[in-house]
Each structure stands twice: as C-alpha cells, then as structure tokens.
Design an enzyme around this catalytic site. Structure first.
Site, PDB file in Angstrom:
ATOM      1  N   HIS A  44      -4.095   6.945   2.864  1.00  7.75           N
ATOM      2  CA  HIS A  44      -4.369   5.664   2.211  1.00  7.75           C
ATOM      3  C   HIS A  44      -5.782   5.228   2.577  1.00  7.75           C
ATOM      4  O   HIS A  44      -6.176   5.282   3.750  1.00  7.75           O
ATOM      5  CB  HIS A  44      -3.337   4.641   2.671  1.00  7.75           C
ATOM      6  N   CYS A  91       0.818  -1.221   0.000  1.00 10.04           N
ATOM      7  CA  CYS A  91       0.000   0.000   0.000  1.00 10.04           C
ATOM      8  C   CYS A  91       0.849   1.268   0.000  1.00 10.04           C
ATOM      9  O   CYS A  91       0.326   2.360  -0.219  1.00 10.04           O
ATOM     10  CB  CYS A  91      -0.922   0.015   1.212  1.00 10.04           C
ATOM     11  N   ASN A 104     -10.187  -0.841  -0.484  1.00 11.95           N
ATOM     12  CA  ASN A 104      -8.735  -0.655  -0.372  1.00 11.95           C
ATOM     13  C   ASN A 104      -8.073  -1.123  -1.666  1.00 11.95           C
ATOM     14  O   ASN A 104      -8.022  -2.319  -1.945  1.00 11.95           O
ATOM     15  CB  ASN A 104      -8.226  -1.469   0.830  1.00 11.95           C
TER      16      ASN A 104
END
Ligand code: ACO
Length: 329
Positions: A256, A116, A286
C-alpha cells in the site's frame, strides 16, 4: 505446497484526475514545505479531482480500461465489488452507478468499506464468491476521492492523500496462475486513530458538525505508522506461508502506497532489495483503496510484472484493517 488457484487476474486499468497538486502548491495553502513532505512521506505530488466530479466517473474509466485489457465485454460481468470510503453518495452503492455507466447489466454490484484495505478485502471476497457461488467474470475496483474529505487547513493530513481508481477483471484460474493466497484482519479497538467522525449516524450532518470539520480525516500519524509496519509484516508472512512460498520467491512486492518510510520499513523487515518493491507514492500520494490496483496496473503495463511473475501485495488502513495476498501472473 501451492494450492491450485481458483481465480486469476484477466486485465487491469486505472484512472486518475488530470489535475496535479504539488508540494509547492501545498506550501501556498498550509504551513509546510516540499522538504518536510518529501523527507517524511516520499510524496512529491498527488492527483486531485475537480470539485463535484464523483468517484463513479473515474471508476467507470478504470473499469472500461480493465475490461478492454481483459478482452471481456461489460455484459459478461456478473459481479462488481467496489472498495471505497468516498463513494458518490451514502447510497446507493457507487458500484451500482458504475454498473449503469459501463453497461454491465447482468452484474450484481455493491461497495465494501475497509479503507486502505478495500482492494485486498475485495480480492478475498471475490475469490470466495467465485469458488462458492460460481461467478465467472468479476470486476473488482478500488477507488477514492479523498480530496472530498480532506481538511485543507490541517497540515498533518492534507499533504498525504490523493484521488484515483484502479480496477481488475477476475476470472476462473487456469493452470498454475492466479490468486495463491489472501488474508484479511481487523482490530476495531484502534478505530479512533484514523477516522472521520461525521457525518454518519453518530454525528449526523448539521451546520455545527460541518463547522467542526467532523466530516474530514483525523489521524494519529505516529501510532498509525507503528501499527502499519508490524501488521503489514505479519500479514505478508501469513500470505506467503499460505501460498507455500518464501519472500525470496517474490518477483515484486506491491505495498500500500501510504508513505515511503512505511514501505521501506516493511521492505527492510523482509530484507527485500528496493528493486523488488513497487513505489509510486511520490506521484500519487496515498490513494487508499486505489493504491494497490493503480500500482498493479502500472507494474503490468510497464513490464515489471510479466507472465509467471510471483507478486505479493500488502496493506494497512483505518479500522484498523490490514491484509495481504500472493498472486502468480
Ligand atoms: N509540514 C510541516 N510540518 C509538519 C507537517 C507538515 N505537513 N505535519 C506535521 N508537521 C510537524 C508537526 O506539527 C510536528 O511539529 P512539532 O515537533 O513542532 O510538534 C512535527 O512536524 C513532527 O510531527 P509528527 O507527526 O511527529 O511527524 P512524523 O515524523 O510522525 O510524520 C506522518 C508524520 C508523515 C503523518 C507520519 O506519522 C506517517 O506517515 N504516519 C503514517 C500515517 C499514514 O500514512 N496514514 C495514512 C492512512 S493509513 C495508511 O494508509 C497506512
């Protein structure tokens, strides 16, 4: 004290699959509910690629959009960096596939693996390569087809992830605009809290390993949550200090997009009002390395980021890796 930026964002783009998987769809696949997913994650839906449509397809689309936005031709690109853990294949780098698809014939191209944190790791790398090696037009992409490595029988993880790609074109900084700071961190001691055990050299592809679903995502959600909030706060503080600004100076924070509760917890630590925090996790889930560049593109194109805006970005992911940046647009 603000340093003079050596690199700025010239254009942005994004591409996500058309197909949408809603929480209601997931209710039919695993023992879960829209209420649980929404309350624990803030996610309502995610975009999912059709099986066999690779990352490079969406990465090339996002790249073309970013190039058009920047007014830069593909032949002018001299470097392509792609952050991903779900490339088209083990090798070659998917960045090389994208290079061919968009016709960036003069570029060097490679992938980086920081989960990520891939986009912000790539941002620091791009800045260093521009400053030291003199690259002048860099295409930085963050993208994932996480649906290809999700265990669709595991309700702990399958509700969280989505597919998509975001891209930016970077060039030498002009005046006061550009990347003011970047900071990246890792701690491999926590690698087993969020990982995919196969099918690399540790557990090579075999019928047995695939039957054991070793190629899918494993996660200790609570532990990841705890580390994410603390590390994101530390990284953002560091990036703000390095840029010589304070959190109140930020016009927008792009965290994020893993989980609304993580985003809110980070916002609370900095006493940031919700209108200063960009959120689209409800629509995309996500998307790992893609989450910040997708949000950045949306924020620019919907006017949340204007000329002069000061924007913070912060992330956390598998590794563990975490990172932050401060950018003046
Ligand atoms: N639907 C219904 N129930 C579920 C589901 C589901 N999809 N998933 C888990 N549960 C159940 C569990 O089995 C458990 O049941 P039990 O109490 O009977 O044992 C209960 O819900 C609570 O489970 P927890 O895992 O403790 O739930 P938690 O509140 O921690 O939420 C979550 C889980 C959403 C994964 C949370 O821990 C989280 O967001 N962690 C961060 C992880 C993350 O975002 N990872 C993404 C990659 S890293 C990154 O990008 C930052």
């Amino acid at each position: 004290m603000n340093k003079r930026p050596c690199m700025e964002v010239l254009g942005t783009g994004r591409a996500v699959p058309e197909k949408i998987l809603t929480n209601q769809d997931l209710e039919k696949m695993v023992d879960t509910s829209d209420e649980w997913i929404l309350a624990r994650t803030g996610i309502r839906q995610r975009h999912i690629a059709e099986p066999g449509v690779p990352l490079s397809f969406f990465a090339a689309r996002a790249a073309r959009e970013a190039l058009a936005d920047a007014g830069v031709a593909a032949e002018e690109i001299d470097l392509i960096i792609l952050g991903t853990v779900t490339g088209d294949s083990k090798f070659p780098a998917t960045a090389c596939v994208v290079q061919d698809l968009i016709g960036a014939s003069k570029a060097a191209a490679f992938d980086i693996s920081a989960a990520c944190s891939g986009f912000l790791y790539g941002l620091q790398l791009a800045e260093s390569m521009m400053a030291i090696q003199g690259y002048r037009r860099i295409l930085l992409i963050g993208g994932e087809i996480l649906s290809s490595m999700v265990n669709w029988q595991d309700r702990d993880t399958c509700v969280l992830f989505g597919d998509g790609v975001g891209a930016v074109v970077l060039g030498p900084g002009q005046g006061a605009c550009g990347i003011l700071s970047t900071t990246i961190h890792s701690d491999g001691a926590f690698r087993d809290l969020l990982y995919s055990p196969g099918c690399g050299s540790l557990n090579p592809p075999s019928h047995e390993n695939v039957d054991k679903m070793l190629h899918t995502i494993r996660m200790e959600g609570r532990e990841v949550f705890r580390h994410a909030v603390t590390s994101m706060a530390d990284a953002l503080n560091q990036a703000l200090d390095m840029a010589g600004v304070v959190v109140e100076d930020l016009d927008l924070l792009i965290p994020h997009q893993a989980n609304l509760r993580i985003i809110e917890a980070v916002g609370k630590r900095f006493r940031l009002s919700p209108d200063k925090i960009y959120v689209n996790v409800d629509r995309f889930g996500n998307t790992s390395a893609a989450s910040i560049p997708i949000a950045l593109d949306e924020a620019r194109k919907t006017g949340r980021i204007a000329s002069g805006s000061l924007v913070g970005m912060v992330t956390f992911g598998a590794g563990f890796t975490w990172a932050a940046a401060v950018v003046r647009f």
